[in-house]
Design a protein around this motif. Structure first.
Motif, PDB file in Angstrom:
ATOM      1  N   ASP A 134     -13.293   7.365   9.495  1.00 34.96           N
ATOM      2  CA  ASP A 134     -14.361   7.336   8.493  1.00 34.96           C
ATOM      3  C   ASP A 134     -13.963   6.585   7.217  1.00 34.96           C
ATOM      4  O   ASP A 134     -14.808   6.321   6.377  1.00 34.96           O
ATOM      5  CB  ASP A 134     -14.755   8.765   8.075  1.00 34.96           C
ATOM      6  N   LEU A 135     -12.674   6.299   7.058  1.00 39.45           N
ATOM      7  CA  LEU A 135     -12.225   5.673   5.814  1.00 39.45           C
ATOM      8  C   LEU A 135     -12.676   4.221   5.750  1.00 39.45           C
ATOM      9  O   LEU A 135     -12.734   3.539   6.767  1.00 39.45           O
ATOM     10  CB  LEU A 135     -10.691   5.702   5.725  1.00 39.45           C
ATOM     11  N   PRO A 136     -12.968   3.740   4.531  1.00 46.95           N
ATOM     12  CA  PRO A 136     -13.269   2.312   4.391  1.00 46.95           C
ATOM     13  C   PRO A 136     -12.045   1.490   4.778  1.00 46.95           C
ATOM     14  O   PRO A 136     -10.938   1.818   4.361  1.00 46.95           O
ATOM     15  CB  PRO A 136     -13.563   2.139   2.897  1.00 46.95           C
ATOM     16  N   LYS A 137     -12.254   0.465   5.593  1.00 45.05           N
ATOM     17  CA  LYS A 137     -11.149  -0.413   5.984  1.00 45.05           C
ATOM     18  C   LYS A 137     -11.204  -1.652   5.103  1.00 45.05           C
ATOM     19  O   LYS A 137     -12.208  -2.341   5.059  1.00 45.05           O
ATOM     20  CB  LYS A 137     -11.288  -0.809   7.452  1.00 45.05           C
ATOM     21  N   ILE A 138     -10.109  -1.906   4.416  1.00 43.94           N
ATOM     22  CA  ILE A 138     -10.079  -3.027   3.479  1.00 43.94           C
ATOM     23  C   ILE A 138      -9.209  -4.138   4.039  1.00 43.94           C
ATOM     24  O   ILE A 138      -8.081  -3.896   4.443  1.00 43.94           O
ATOM     25  CB  ILE A 138      -9.487  -2.574   2.129  1.00 43.94           C
ATOM     26  N   SER A 139      -9.758  -5.342   4.079  1.00 43.58           N
ATOM     27  CA  SER A 139      -8.907  -6.466   4.468  1.00 43.58           C
ATOM     28  C   SER A 139      -8.694  -7.406   3.291  1.00 43.58           C
ATOM     29  O   SER A 139      -7.720  -8.129   3.237  1.00 43.58           O
ATOM     30  CB  SER A 139      -9.505  -7.213   5.656  1.00 43.58           C
ATOM     31  N   ASN A 140      -9.623  -7.401   2.337  1.00 45.46           N
ATOM     32  CA  ASN A 140      -9.486  -8.249   1.155  1.00 45.46           C
ATOM     33  C   ASN A 140      -9.059  -7.432  -0.057  1.00 45.46           C
ATOM     34  O   ASN A 140      -9.743  -6.495  -0.446  1.00 45.46           O
ATOM     35  CB  ASN A 140     -10.811  -8.945   0.836  1.00 45.46           C
ATOM     36  N   GLY A 141      -7.930  -7.815  -0.636  1.00 46.92           N
ATOM     37  CA  GLY A 141      -7.417  -7.080  -1.780  1.00 46.92           C
ATOM     38  C   GLY A 141      -8.357  -7.112  -2.974  1.00 46.92           C
ATOM     39  O   GLY A 141      -8.375  -6.203  -3.790  1.00 46.92           O
ATOM     40  N   THR A 142      -9.166  -8.181  -3.049  1.00 46.53           N
ATOM     41  CA  THR A 142     -10.069  -8.294  -4.189  1.00 46.53           C
ATOM     42  C   THR A 142     -11.183  -7.250  -4.150  1.00 46.53           C
ATOM     43  O   THR A 142     -11.812  -6.978  -5.159  1.00 46.53           O
ATOM     44  CB  THR A 142     -10.703  -9.707  -4.235  1.00 46.53           C
ATOM     45  N   ASP A 143     -11.408  -6.655  -2.975  1.00 43.49           N
ATOM     46  CA  ASP A 143     -12.469  -5.643  -2.844  1.00 43.49           C
ATOM     47  C   ASP A 143     -12.009  -4.256  -3.273  1.00 43.49           C
ATOM     48  O   ASP A 143     -12.810  -3.329  -3.356  1.00 43.49           O
ATOM     49  CB  ASP A 143     -12.921  -5.525  -1.378  1.00 43.49           C
ATOM     50  N   ILE A 144     -10.722  -4.121  -3.511  1.00 40.03           N
ATOM     51  CA  ILE A 144     -10.159  -2.771  -3.555  1.00 40.03           C
ATOM     52  C   ILE A 144     -10.661  -1.932  -4.725  1.00 40.03           C
ATOM     53  O   ILE A 144     -10.819  -0.727  -4.599  1.00 40.03           O
ATOM     54  CB  ILE A 144      -8.614  -2.847  -3.531  1.00 40.03           C
ATOM     55  N   MET A 145     -10.936  -2.574  -5.862  1.00 41.42           N
ATOM     56  CA  MET A 145     -11.309  -1.781  -7.032  1.00 41.42           C
ATOM     57  C   MET A 145     -12.667  -1.093  -6.873  1.00 41.42           C
ATOM     58  O   MET A 145     -12.962  -0.139  -7.576  1.00 41.42           O
ATOM     59  CB  MET A 145     -11.292  -2.642  -8.296  1.00 41.42           C
ATOM     60  N   GLN A 146     -13.471  -1.554  -5.927  1.00 37.74           N
ATOM     61  CA  GLN A 146     -14.727  -0.850  -5.643  1.00 37.74           C
ATOM     62  C   GLN A 146     -14.460   0.566  -5.141  1.00 37.74           C
ATOM     63  O   GLN A 146     -15.344   1.412  -5.156  1.00 37.74           O
ATOM     64  CB  GLN A 146     -15.519  -1.563  -4.539  1.00 37.74           C
ATOM     65  N   GLY A 161      -4.175   5.494   1.901  1.00 39.31           N
ATOM     66  CA  GLY A 161      -3.900   6.153   0.640  1.00 39.31           C
ATOM     67  C   GLY A 161      -5.071   6.058  -0.306  1.00 39.31           C
ATOM     68  O   GLY A 161      -6.156   5.602   0.040  1.00 39.31           O
ATOM     69  N   LYS A 162      -4.810   6.526  -1.519  1.00 38.82           N
ATOM     70  CA  LYS A 162      -5.860   6.620  -2.522  1.00 38.82           C
ATOM     71  C   LYS A 162      -5.731   5.479  -3.528  1.00 38.82           C
ATOM     72  O   LYS A 162      -4.653   5.216  -4.046  1.00 38.82           O
ATOM     73  CB  LYS A 162      -5.726   7.960  -3.252  1.00 38.82           C
ATOM     74  N   VAL A 163      -6.844   4.827  -3.783  1.00 37.08           N
ATOM     75  CA  VAL A 163      -6.847   3.690  -4.698  1.00 37.08           C
ATOM     76  C   VAL A 163      -6.821   4.179  -6.143  1.00 37.08           C
ATOM     77  O   VAL A 163      -7.609   5.031  -6.549  1.00 37.08           O
ATOM     78  CB  VAL A 163      -8.101   2.816  -4.496  1.00 37.08           C
ATOM     79  N   ASP A 164      -5.893   3.620  -6.889  1.00 36.31           N
ATOM     80  CA  ASP A 164      -5.712   3.982  -8.277  1.00 36.31           C
ATOM     81  C   ASP A 164      -5.573   2.663  -9.024  1.00 36.31           C
ATOM     82  O   ASP A 164      -5.773   1.601  -8.469  1.00 36.31           O
ATOM     83  CB  ASP A 164      -4.433   4.827  -8.388  1.00 36.31           C
ATOM     84  N   ALA A 180      -1.078  -4.550 -19.733  1.00 37.80           N
ATOM     85  CA  ALA A 180      -1.864  -5.365 -18.812  1.00 37.80           C
ATOM     86  C   ALA A 180      -3.317  -5.416 -19.269  1.00 37.80           C
ATOM     87  O   ALA A 180      -3.949  -4.401 -19.482  1.00 37.80           O
ATOM     88  CB  ALA A 180      -1.774  -4.783 -17.407  1.00 37.80           C
ATOM     89  N   SER A 181      -3.818  -6.630 -19.406  1.00 40.83           N
ATOM     90  CA  SER A 181      -5.205  -6.769 -19.853  1.00 40.83           C
ATOM     91  C   SER A 181      -6.157  -6.496 -18.693  1.00 40.83           C
ATOM     92  O   SER A 181      -7.305  -6.141 -18.894  1.00 40.83           O
ATOM     93  CB  SER A 181      -5.448  -8.172 -20.402  1.00 40.83           C
ATOM     94  N   ILE A 182      -5.652  -6.688 -17.472  1.00 36.83           N
ATOM     95  CA  ILE A 182      -6.486  -6.369 -16.315  1.00 36.83           C
ATOM     96  C   ILE A 182      -5.844  -5.236 -15.535  1.00 36.83           C
ATOM     97  O   ILE A 182      -4.624  -5.111 -15.502  1.00 36.83           O
ATOM     98  CB  ILE A 182      -6.676  -7.586 -15.379  1.00 36.83           C
ATOM     99  N   ALA A 183      -6.678  -4.425 -14.930  1.00 35.56           N
ATOM    100  CA  ALA A 183      -6.158  -3.319 -14.127  1.00 35.56           C
ATOM    101  C   ALA A 183      -5.516  -3.885 -12.858  1.00 35.56           C
ATOM    102  O   ALA A 183      -6.065  -4.772 -12.227  1.00 35.56           O
ATOM    103  CB  ALA A 183      -7.289  -2.378 -13.764  1.00 35.56           C
ATOM    104  N   ILE A 184      -4.368  -3.369 -12.528  1.00 32.90           N
ATOM    105  CA  ILE A 184      -3.696  -3.796 -11.307  1.00 32.90           C
ATOM    106  C   ILE A 184      -4.018  -2.786 -10.207  1.00 32.90           C
ATOM    107  O   ILE A 184      -3.757  -1.602 -10.370  1.00 32.90           O
ATOM    108  CB  ILE A 184      -2.172  -3.844 -11.512  1.00 32.90           C
TER     109      ILE A 184
END
Length: 109
Positions: free
Chosen positions: A10-22, A82-85, A92-96
């Motif tokens: 059921d977990l979202p599967k991420i292949s693009n790192g740029t999508d992760i902050m969603q 794992g859990k996205v944080d 850092a001016s942008i969140a990593i």
């Protein structure tokens, strides 16, 4: 054991790192290439970083025992769960994007 398998599917599967902050604050499953790994000790977490299919870098950390006794090499394709944080470095001016992982599996091709 079936419950975990069902939850994982059921977990979202991420292949693009740029999508992760969603997915901030949520658990995800991600396949990526391991590029850095630092094994923690008694006082600190293990940390590392992976590069996703889109070339984006995602950092991760975990309690050291998750990686203990695993054959892991830089360049391996791995699956992280794992859990996205986000890193809380004030400078850092942008969140990593950061994943606190509780599972890592090497994919043997």
């Amino acid at each position: 054991g079936g419950k975990l398998a069902r939850e994982i599917s059921d977990l979202p599967k991420i292949s693009n790192g740029t999508d992760i902050m969603q997915f901030l604050g949520k658990f995800v499953i991600m396949r990526a290439k391991l590029v850095k790994l630092h094994h923690g000790g008694k006082r600190g977490p293990s940390k590392g970083c992976v590069v996703c299919g889109d070339g984006a870098t995602v950092h991760f950390s975990c309690v050291p025992f998750i990686l203990r006794n695993k054959e892991i090499n830089l360049g391996d394709q791995v699956v992280l769960i794992g859990k996205v944080d986000q890193s809380n470095k004030r400078s850092a001016s942008i969140a990593i994007p950061w994943i606190t992982i509780d599972h890592l599996q090497v994919i043997s091709d």
